[in-house]
Write a protein that holds these residues in place. Structure first.
Motif, PDB file in Angstrom:
ATOM      1  N   ILE A 129       0.828  -1.214   0.025  1.00 18.62           N
ATOM      2  CA  ILE A 129       0.140   0.033   0.100  1.00 18.62           C
ATOM      3  C   ILE A 129       0.799   1.245   0.029  1.00 18.62           C
ATOM      4  O   ILE A 129       0.455   2.027  -0.652  1.00 18.62           O
ATOM      5  CB  ILE A 129      -1.008   0.024   1.330  1.00 18.62           C
ATOM      6  N   ALA A 130       1.877   1.266   1.027  1.00 12.48           N
ATOM      7  CA  ALA A 130       2.754   2.394   0.778  1.00 12.48           C
ATOM      8  C   ALA A 130       3.513   2.706  -0.558  1.00 12.48           C
ATOM      9  O   ALA A 130       3.448   3.849  -0.670  1.00 12.48           O
ATOM     10  CB  ALA A 130       3.766   2.062   1.886  1.00 12.48           C
ATOM     11  N   LYS A 131       3.962   1.315  -1.144  1.00 13.91           N
ATOM     12  CA  LYS A 131       4.773   1.716  -2.291  1.00 13.91           C
ATOM     13  C   LYS A 131       3.777   2.068  -3.475  1.00 13.91           C
ATOM     14  O   LYS A 131       4.097   3.079  -4.279  1.00 13.91           O
ATOM     15  CB  LYS A 131       5.025   0.358  -2.826  1.00 13.91           C
ATOM     16  N   LYS A 132       2.531   1.716  -3.412  1.00 11.44           N
ATOM     17  CA  LYS A 132       1.434   2.257  -4.386  1.00 11.44           C
ATOM     18  C   LYS A 132       1.214   3.898  -4.208  1.00 11.44           C
ATOM     19  O   LYS A 132       1.071   4.406  -5.199  1.00 11.44           O
ATOM     20  CB  LYS A 132      -0.091   1.471  -4.150  1.00 11.44           C
ATOM     21  N   LYS A 133       1.001   4.167  -2.936  1.00  9.26           N
ATOM     22  CA  LYS A 133       0.873   5.326  -2.679  1.00  9.26           C
ATOM     23  C   LYS A 133       2.349   6.384  -2.997  1.00  9.26           C
ATOM     24  O   LYS A 133       2.274   7.735  -2.876  1.00  9.26           O
ATOM     25  CB  LYS A 133       0.509   5.664  -1.177  1.00  9.26           C
ATOM     26  N   GLY A 134       3.358   5.818  -3.110  1.00  7.56           N
ATOM     27  CA  GLY A 134       4.528   6.549  -3.404  1.00  7.56           C
ATOM     28  C   GLY A 134       5.000   6.826  -2.159  1.00  7.56           C
ATOM     29  O   GLY A 134       5.932   8.261  -2.293  1.00  7.56           O
ATOM     30  N   LYS A 135       5.178   6.418  -1.085  1.00  4.63           N
ATOM     31  CA  LYS A 135       5.386   7.104   0.233  1.00  4.63           C
ATOM     32  C   LYS A 135       6.595   6.508   0.705  1.00  4.63           C
ATOM     33  O   LYS A 135       6.927   5.270   0.130  1.00  4.63           O
ATOM     34  CB  LYS A 135       4.357   6.999   1.463  1.00  4.63           C
ATOM     35  N   ILE A 136       7.597   6.867   1.576  1.00 11.44           N
ATOM     36  CA  ILE A 136       8.532   6.380   2.154  1.00 11.44           C
ATOM     37  C   ILE A 136       8.047   5.118   3.041  1.00 11.44           C
ATOM     38  O   ILE A 136       6.791   5.301   3.398  1.00 11.44           O
ATOM     39  CB  ILE A 136       9.459   7.243   2.959  1.00 11.44           C
ATOM     40  N   THR A 137       8.715   4.521   3.402  1.00  6.68           N
ATOM     41  CA  THR A 137       8.489   2.857   3.929  1.00  6.68           C
ATOM     42  C   THR A 137       8.238   3.005   5.529  1.00  6.68           C
ATOM     43  O   THR A 137       8.532   2.064   6.115  1.00  6.68           O
ATOM     44  CB  THR A 137       9.082   2.016   3.613  1.00  6.68           C
ATOM     45  N   ASP A 138       8.393   4.252   6.281  1.00  7.58           N
ATOM     46  CA  ASP A 138       8.724   4.163   7.624  1.00  7.58           C
ATOM     47  C   ASP A 138       7.120   4.000   7.991  1.00  7.58           C
ATOM     48  O   ASP A 138       6.006   4.012   7.360  1.00  7.58           O
ATOM     49  CB  ASP A 138       8.948   5.503   8.359  1.00  7.58           C
TER      50      ASP A 138
END
Length: 376
Positions: free
Chosen positions: A354-363
């Motif tokens: 989900i984080a990757k799809k949103k283009g966010k960093i992974t913390d």
């Protein structure tokens, strides 16, 4: 019941995935000849075929020529296309001629019939569509090819017109995991449910017993309906578990959820702990299976698309599609597991996807925000 003392039928299997491989090994262990088609298969599948010592044939024509029974075990999205391939092979001049010669048919143009068993996770409507594909009305003889020898009918060496191979279609489904040999050399088997006319004359008693067949009807549809109803509960629960565990992990309450399940619903906890780790290598197959379940509930159950039919299982299909396309879980293979081997890691992989799809960093904070946002 067909006599079990007859010569064992040659069995073609399409294709050699996890379930197809298990069925092939079970049959070969009991001295059945097993064929498959190697053309167009991945290196991974070709290695499976070689390791299991399954006889690989060049094409569908050869499969029809050499098999007495063809079992289709493919992803639901490929069920109708696979049936069409075999129907075309049944009209091939070479396949008809080879089949007639192999079976010693007195009249070349009357090749012995073939039994096609569809064990795919499809709706009863899809099963009936495949049955219609194989009906004689839908399979006319191949068109005559114009040639000089046909122009002059007195030529004795004119190529004879051949009737397509007649196909006896059976509706089926598999409930349970692939066949596997246990330590005591006995076999753990799934339940193979079958429906359709003349099953007890088309298949020998020993073949039915070996595959652990349960006959659930004498028309096309009941076996597919039973499979869909069963899978709606098991795989439906797994999808709900993905949503529940991922949300609980993101909210920081997953250990508390597990503690409460252990105390107040231990059977549910056991199902979740079994279902989630086993799901990742199969998620891609379950996408269309969920849609077929929705169609079954609408067509057979009488539910509207929204009340209890397609809409609910379209949503569950989207969960599995997200897993297959957007998470590390979609890269898993049964033989080589890395991620998602625990329920907790399935939730972790979902958060990462989900984080990757949103283009966010992974913390953790960003994954929290990604989950709470829209990813559809």
């Amino acid at each position: 019941m067909a006599s079990s003392s007859q010569v064992k039928p040659a069995v073609g299997i399409l294709s050699i995935g996890d379930m197809g491989l298990g069925v092939a090994r079970l049959l070969k262990h009991h001295d059945y000849i097993v064929y498959t088609v190697a053309q167009g298969r991945s290196k991974h599948t070709l290695n499976r075929i070689k390791d299991a010592q399954i006889t690989a044939l060049a094409n569908d024509d050869d499969l029809v020529a050499h098999s007495d029974i063809i079992i289709a075990i493919v992803p639901p999205r490929d069920a109708i296309a696979t049936a069409r391939r075999i129907r075309e092979a049944c009209r091939s001049h070479d396949a008809i001629q080879q089949r007639s010669e192999r079976k010693g048919t007195a009249t070349l143009g009357q090749a012995p019939s073939l039994t096609y068993i569809d064990l795919n996770a499809i709706s009863p409507q899809s099963a009936k569509s495949i049955a219609r594909l194989f009906s004689r009305d839908a399979s006319p003889p191949p068109a005559r090819r114009l040639s000089l020898s046909r122009t002059f009918s007195f030529r004795k060496n004119s190529e004879p017109e051949l009737e397509p191979v007649n196909v006896n279609f059976l509706d089926g489904g598999i409930i349970g995991g692939p066949p596997s040999m246990k330590h005591d050399k006995s076999w753990k088997k799934p339940s193979v449910v079958l429906a359709g006319p003349k099953i007890d004359t088309l298949l020998t008693e020993s073949f039915l017993s070996l595959l652990n067949v349960k006959i659930v009807g004498d028309t096309i549809g009941p076996a597919s309906a039973l499979k869909a109803c069963f899978a709606s509960l098991t795989k439906g629960l797994t999808a709900l578990s993905v949503l529940s565990y991922t949300t609980a992990r993101t909210a920081g309450v997953l250990p508390h959820l597990q503690e409460h399940l252990a105390e107040y619903s231990p059977h549910t906890l056991a199902l979740v702990n079994f279902g989630l780790p086993g799901m990742p290598p199969k998620a891609y197959r379950w996408v269309d299976e969920m849609r077929q379940i929705g169609e079954t509930f609408s067509e057979e159950g009488g539910f509207s698309h929204g009340v209890g039919g397609g809409q609910i299982y379209d949503g569950i299909a989207d969960v599995y599609k997200f897993i297959a396309d957007n998470t590390a879980l979609g890269e898993e293979r049964v033989e080589k597991r890395k991620r998602g081997t625990t329920a907790e890691d399935v939730a972790e992989c979902m958060m990462e996807g989900i984080a990757k799809k949103k283009g966010k960093i992974t913390d953790d904070k960003s994954m929290d925000e990604a989950w709470r946002g829209r990813w559809s």
